[in-house]
Write a protein that holds these residues in place. Structure first.
Motif, PDB file in Angstrom:
ATOM      1  N   ASP A 210      -9.204 -21.741 -38.632  1.00 48.66           N
ATOM      2  CA  ASP A 210      -9.602 -20.752 -39.639  1.00 48.66           C
ATOM      3  C   ASP A 210      -9.307 -21.242 -41.040  1.00 48.66           C
ATOM      4  N   ALA A 211      -8.294 -22.070 -41.190  1.00 55.21           N
ATOM      5  CA  ALA A 211      -7.951 -22.609 -42.508  1.00 55.21           C
ATOM      6  C   ALA A 211      -8.896 -23.721 -42.948  1.00 55.21           C
ATOM      7  N   GLY A 212      -9.832 -24.104 -42.079  1.00 56.10           N
ATOM      8  CA  GLY A 212     -10.818 -25.115 -42.447  1.00 56.10           C
ATOM      9  C   GLY A 212     -10.389 -26.537 -42.163  1.00 56.10           C
ATOM     10  N   GLU A 213      -9.470 -26.728 -41.223  1.00 52.27           N
ATOM     11  CA  GLU A 213      -9.025 -28.088 -40.898  1.00 52.27           C
ATOM     12  C   GLU A 213     -10.193 -28.890 -40.344  1.00 52.27           C
ATOM     13  N   ARG A 214     -10.433 -30.053 -40.909  1.00 53.92           N
ATOM     14  CA  ARG A 214     -11.545 -30.904 -40.491  1.00 53.92           C
ATOM     15  C   ARG A 214     -11.075 -31.829 -39.366  1.00 53.92           C
ATOM     16  N   PRO A 215     -11.902 -32.011 -38.363  1.00 47.62           N
ATOM     17  CA  PRO A 215     -11.515 -32.897 -37.261  1.00 47.62           C
ATOM     18  C   PRO A 215     -11.481 -34.352 -37.704  1.00 47.62           C
ATOM     19  N   ALA A 216     -10.768 -35.158 -36.927  1.00 46.22           N
ATOM     20  CA  ALA A 216     -10.713 -36.595 -37.213  1.00 46.22           C
ATOM     21  C   ALA A 216     -12.093 -37.216 -37.026  1.00 46.22           C
ATOM     22  N   ASP A 217     -12.287 -38.378 -37.673  1.00 48.09           N
ATOM     23  CA  ASP A 217     -13.583 -39.052 -37.610  1.00 48.09           C
ATOM     24  C   ASP A 217     -13.468 -40.333 -36.781  1.00 48.09           C
ATOM     25  N   ALA A 218     -13.009 -40.157 -35.548  1.00 43.95           N
ATOM     26  CA  ALA A 218     -12.858 -41.307 -34.645  1.00 43.95           C
ATOM     27  C   ALA A 218     -13.986 -41.315 -33.618  1.00 43.95           C
ATOM     28  N   ARG A 219     -14.220 -42.466 -33.026  1.00 45.19           N
ATOM     29  CA  ARG A 219     -15.238 -42.581 -31.961  1.00 45.19           C
ATOM     30  C   ARG A 219     -14.577 -42.221 -30.627  1.00 45.19           C
ATOM     31  N   VAL A 220     -15.196 -41.291 -29.933  1.00 46.83           N
ATOM     32  CA  VAL A 220     -14.652 -40.797 -28.665  1.00 46.83           C
ATOM     33  C   VAL A 220     -15.703 -41.005 -27.581  1.00 46.83           C
ATOM     34  N   ASP A 221     -15.303 -41.686 -26.497  1.00 47.90           N
ATOM     35  CA  ASP A 221     -16.192 -41.870 -25.353  1.00 47.90           C
ATOM     36  C   ASP A 221     -16.041 -40.647 -24.451  1.00 47.90           C
ATOM     37  N   LEU A 222     -17.091 -39.820 -24.389  1.00 49.15           N
ATOM     38  CA  LEU A 222     -17.012 -38.580 -23.615  1.00 49.15           C
ATOM     39  C   LEU A 222     -16.770 -38.858 -22.137  1.00 49.15           C
ATOM     40  N   ALA A 223     -17.455 -39.850 -21.574  1.00 48.96           N
ATOM     41  CA  ALA A 223     -17.325 -40.143 -20.147  1.00 48.96           C
ATOM     42  C   ALA A 223     -15.898 -40.563 -19.813  1.00 48.96           C
ATOM     43  N   ALA A 224     -15.323 -41.473 -20.633  1.00 46.41           N
ATOM     44  CA  ALA A 224     -13.960 -41.919 -20.378  1.00 46.41           C
ATOM     45  C   ALA A 224     -12.974 -40.777 -20.548  1.00 46.41           C
ATOM     46  N   MET A 225     -13.212 -39.931 -21.554  1.00 47.57           N
ATOM     47  CA  MET A 225     -12.316 -38.789 -21.769  1.00 47.57           C
ATOM     48  C   MET A 225     -12.348 -37.836 -20.572  1.00 47.57           C
ATOM     49  N   VAL A 226     -13.533 -37.573 -20.019  1.00 48.84           N
ATOM     50  CA  VAL A 226     -13.650 -36.671 -18.857  1.00 48.84           C
ATOM     51  C   VAL A 226     -12.881 -37.242 -17.677  1.00 48.84           C
ATOM     52  N   ARG A 227     -13.049 -38.534 -17.403  1.00 46.99           N
ATOM     53  CA  ARG A 227     -12.362 -39.137 -16.257  1.00 46.99           C
ATOM     54  C   ARG A 227     -10.844 -39.058 -16.427  1.00 46.99           C
ATOM     55  N   GLU A 228     -10.361 -39.351 -17.667  1.00 50.27           N
ATOM     56  CA  GLU A 228      -8.909 -39.339 -17.890  1.00 50.27           C
ATOM     57  C   GLU A 228      -8.344 -37.925 -17.767  1.00 50.27           C
ATOM     58  N   GLU A 229      -9.026 -36.951 -18.353  1.00 50.10           N
ATOM     59  CA  GLU A 229      -8.509 -35.584 -18.313  1.00 50.10           C
ATOM     60  C   GLU A 229      -8.546 -35.006 -16.913  1.00 50.10           C
ATOM     61  N   VAL A 230      -9.606 -35.261 -16.169  1.00 48.80           N
ATOM     62  CA  VAL A 230      -9.701 -34.729 -14.799  1.00 48.80           C
ATOM     63  C   VAL A 230      -8.659 -35.374 -13.899  1.00 48.80           C
ATOM     64  N   SER A 231      -8.393 -36.662 -14.115  1.00 54.73           N
ATOM     65  CA  SER A 231      -7.415 -37.351 -13.266  1.00 54.73           C
ATOM     66  C   SER A 231      -6.004 -36.797 -13.434  1.00 54.73           C
ATOM     67  N   GLN A 232      -5.712 -36.165 -14.575  1.00 54.35           N
ATOM     68  CA  GLN A 232      -4.379 -35.617 -14.823  1.00 54.35           C
ATOM     69  C   GLN A 232      -4.219 -34.183 -14.324  1.00 54.35           C
ATOM     70  N   ARG A 233      -5.299 -33.566 -13.847  1.00 54.00           N
ATOM     71  CA  ARG A 233      -5.226 -32.174 -13.369  1.00 54.00           C
ATOM     72  C   ARG A 233      -4.924 -32.171 -11.862  1.00 54.00           C
ATOM     73  N   VAL A 234      -3.684 -32.415 -11.553  1.00 56.72           N
ATOM     74  CA  VAL A 234      -3.295 -32.528 -10.136  1.00 56.72           C
ATOM     75  C   VAL A 234      -2.994 -31.179  -9.513  1.00 56.72           C
ATOM     76  N   GLY A 235      -2.813 -30.142 -10.324  1.00 58.15           N
ATOM     77  CA  GLY A 235      -2.449 -28.856  -9.748  1.00 58.15           C
ATOM     78  C   GLY A 235      -3.598 -27.877  -9.664  1.00 58.15           C
ATOM     79  N   ASP A 236      -4.845 -28.337  -9.815  1.00 52.36           N
ATOM     80  CA  ASP A 236      -5.991 -27.420  -9.767  1.00 52.36           C
ATOM     81  C   ASP A 236      -6.183 -26.834  -8.370  1.00 52.36           C
ATOM     82  N   ARG A 237      -6.588 -25.572  -8.356  1.00 51.56           N
ATOM     83  CA  ARG A 237      -6.863 -24.899  -7.091  1.00 51.56           C
ATOM     84  C   ARG A 237      -8.053 -25.526  -6.383  1.00 51.56           C
ATOM     85  N   ILE A 238      -9.070 -25.938  -7.139  1.00 52.22           N
ATOM     86  CA  ILE A 238     -10.278 -26.529  -6.572  1.00 52.22           C
ATOM     87  C   ILE A 238     -10.460 -27.898  -7.208  1.00 52.22           C
TER      88      ILE A 238
END
Length: 475
Positions: free
Chosen positions: A322-350
Motif C-alpha cells: 500500500d505504501a507503493g514499494e516497487r518490486p526488485a528488477d531481477a530476472r526470475v525463471d518461473l519454471a525453476a522457481m516453481v520446481r524449487e518451491e514445490v520441492s520444499q512443500r513436504v507437509g502438503d495434504r495433497i
C-alpha cells in the motif's frame, strides 16, 4: 482583493486593451496627419501650377490672378531670389520679408527663339513658356497681414515667354490639419479612460461569474475538510468547460479517497479482529500453563504463535504494498522457481503435480513471486479433493502460471470478491483451516505491481478452480 484572480484578470485585460488602443490611436493619428498634410500639399501644388501656367502663357507678373494670402500665400521669385509677384497682404515667408519688384518694361512674354529651345531641351530644364513637371514640398511659415502661421508649401519651376526662369512658391495652411488631429487626439484622450473603465468592469463581472463555481467548489472543500465527511461532494456546473471537469475530477478524487479511507478502516478493524483470536488463545494457554503446568498445550501454543507470525507477516507485506514499494528488477525463471518451491512443500495434504515447463523468465522480485505461488498453493490445498496441478507456459506476449485443483471451484459471481482482503467464501469454516483471507489479496497486489494480473478465468465445465497469473516476460 488585489491578489484575487478577478483583480488580476481585470488588470491584465485593461493593460492589454490600453496598449492596443494606444497603438491603434497613434497609428490613426499618424495616418490622419499624413493624409491631411498630403491634401494640403496637393492644394498648394494646384495653386502653384495655376500661377505658373498664367506666367508661362504670357500673363505679365503685375497682372497675375493670385489667390488670397490667407488661403494660399504665393510668392513668385526669379533668378537670384528677386521677388516678381506676391499675394496681397503677404509680408514674410519663413521669417524673410518679401517685396515685389517693379515689373520690367513691356511686361509680356515674347516668343522664344529656336536656339533657346534647343539649349533648354539639352539641359533638361523647362522650355520657355512651359512648367516643370517636378514639384517640391516643404513646411514653413508665412506672415499674412501680421498673422504668422504654418503652411505646407509647393515649389514649381517654369520659364516665362522671355525664357527667364522663375519659381512659384504657393502655400496651404496647416492650421485645419492640426485642428483636426488635435480634435481626434482630444476625443481619444477622453474616450480611452472611459473605455478602459468599461473594459475593467466588464472583465471583473465576467470573471466573477465564470469563477463563481470555483468559489462553490472551494467552499465545499473547506466544509469537507472541517467536517472530515468524505461522503460529501462538490457541486458540478452544468457547463462542459474546464471548471466542470475540475469539479468532476475533484468528486472522483473524493470518491477514491473515501474508498481508500473506508478500506483502511475495514483493514484495521479486520486486522484487529484477526489478531485478537490467536493472541487471546495464546494468552489463555499461557495463563493455564502458569497456574497448572501439567495442562499446558504446547503444540497449540506453538500453532497459535505460528499463525500469529504469519498474519503479522501478511499485514506487514500489505502495508509495504500500500505504501507503493516497487518490486526488485531481477530476472526470475518461473519454471525453476516453481520446481524449487514445490520441492520444499513436504507437509502438503495433497501432492502437487508440476508439468515439465521450459525455461521462462520474467522480471521482478523472486521472494514476492514465490509468495504468490505459495498463497495459490495454500488456497488449492484447502479446497482440493485429490489433485493440485501447476503449469508454466508462454501465451502470446505473456508468461502464464496456472494453479488448478479439483475442489468445488469458485462461483462466477464471487470471482472478484475473493481477492478482497479478509474475504472467505466459507464463513462457517474454522479460522485455523480457512486462513485469514489475505492470501489471494496479497497475490493480486503483487501481480499488479509486477505489471501483470491474477484472475479466475472461465474453465471447462468440470469441478475445480483455476487461478491464472499473467506476467510480462523479460526482454
Amino acid at each position: 482583493m488585489p491578489g484575487s484572480v478577478r483583480a488580476r484578470a481585470a488588470a491584465g485585460a485593461t493593460v492589454v486593451v490600453a496598449l492596443a488602443l494606444i497603438a491603434a490611436g497613434t497609428a490613426v493619428l499618424l495616418v490622419l496627419r499624413g493624409n491631411l498634410q498630403g491634401q494640403a500639399g496637393l492644394q498648394a501644388e494646384v495653386a502653384a501650377r495655376e500661377v505658373a501656367t498664367q506666367i508661362a502663357t504670357g500673363t505679365a507678373y503685375g497682372r497675375l490672378d493670385l489667390p488670397d494670402g490667407d488661403d494660399h500665400p504665393v510668392v513668385v521669385t526669379g533668378e537670384h531670389g528677386r521677388v516678381l509677384a506676391v499675394s496681397e497682404d503677404v509680408r514674410a515667408v519663413d521669417g524673410k520679408p518679401v517685396r515685389q519688384a517693379k515689373p520690367a518694361p513691356g511686361g509680356g512674354a515674347p516668343t522664344p527663339t529656336g536656339d533657346d529651345d534647343d539649349d533648354a531641351e539639352e539641359s533638361g530644364e523647362p522650355l520657355p513658356g512651359e512648367v516643370d513637371d517636378e514639384v517640391r514640398h516643404q513646411d514653413g511659415t508665412a506672415d499674412v497681414d501680421g498673422k504668422v502661421g504654418d503652411y505646407r508649401f509647393a515649389l514649381v519651376e517654369a520659364k516665362d515667354g522671355q525664357g527667364e526662369k522663375f519659381t512659384v512658391r504657393a502655400g496651404s495652411p496647416l492650421a485645419p490639419e492640426r485642428a483636426a488631429v488635435g480634435s481626434v487626439r482630444d476625443a481619444m484622450l477622453i474616450g480611452l479612460p472611459l473605455l478602459l473603465v468599461v473594459v475593467a468592469g466588464v472583465t471583473w463581472l465576467v470573471t466573477r461569474r465564470a469563477l463563481r463555481p470555483v468559489e462553490g467548489i472551494r467552499a465545499e472543500m473547506a466544509a469537507i475538510t472541517a467536517s472530515t465527511d468524505l461522503s460529501r461532494r462538490v457541486p458540478e456546473p452544468r457547463a462542459r468547460d474546464e471548471i466542470a471537469r475540475l469539479a468532476r475530477t475533484t468528486n472522483e478524487t473524493l470518491a477514491a479517497l473515501e474508498t481508500s479511507v473506508e478500506r483502511q478502516r475495514r483493514f484495521v478493524a479486520d486486522a484487529s479482529h484477526e489478531l485478537r483470536s490467536p493472541i487471546a488463545s495464546l494468552r489463555t494457554q499461557l495463563e493455564v500453563g502458569v497456574a497448572h503446568p501439567e495442562l499446558l498445550d504446547v503444540p497449540g501454543a506453538v500453532a497459535d504463535t505460528v499463525r500469529l507470525q504469519r498474519l503479522a507477516a501478511d499485514l506487514l507485506l500489505l502495508a509495504r504494498l500500500d505504501a507503493g514499494e516497487r518490486p526488485a528488477d531481477a530476472r526470475v525463471d518461473l519454471a525453476a522457481m516453481v520446481r524449487e518451491e514445490v520441492s520444499q512443500r513436504v507437509g502438503d495434504r495433497i501432492p502437487v503435480r508440476v508439468a515439465e515447463p521450459a525455461s521462462l523468465e520474467v522480471r521482478g522480485s523472486r521472494s514476492q513471486l514465490a509468495r504468490v505461488l505459495g498463497n495459490l498453493l495454500d488456497n488449492a490445498q484447502r479446497h482440493a479433493v485429490s489433485s493440485v496441478r501447476v503449469t508454466v507456459e508462454r501465451a502470446g506476449e505473456w508468461a502464464v502460471l496456472r494453479v488448478e485443483d479439483d475442489g468445488p471451484g469458485v462461483p462466477e459471481g464471487e470471482r472478484e470478491r475473493i481477492f478482497e482482503r479478509f474475504v472467505r467464501l466459507d464463513d462457517a469454516r474454522a479460522r485455523d483451516d480457512g486462513g485469514a483471507g489475505l492470501g489471494l489479496a496479497i497475490a493480486r497486489d503483487v501481480a499488479v505491481r509486477h505489471g501483470g494480473s491474477l484472475t479466475v478465468p472461465e474453465g471447462p465445465a468440470r469441478a475445480g478452480a483455476v487461478f491464472e497469473l499473467r506476467l510480462p516476460p523479460a526482454g
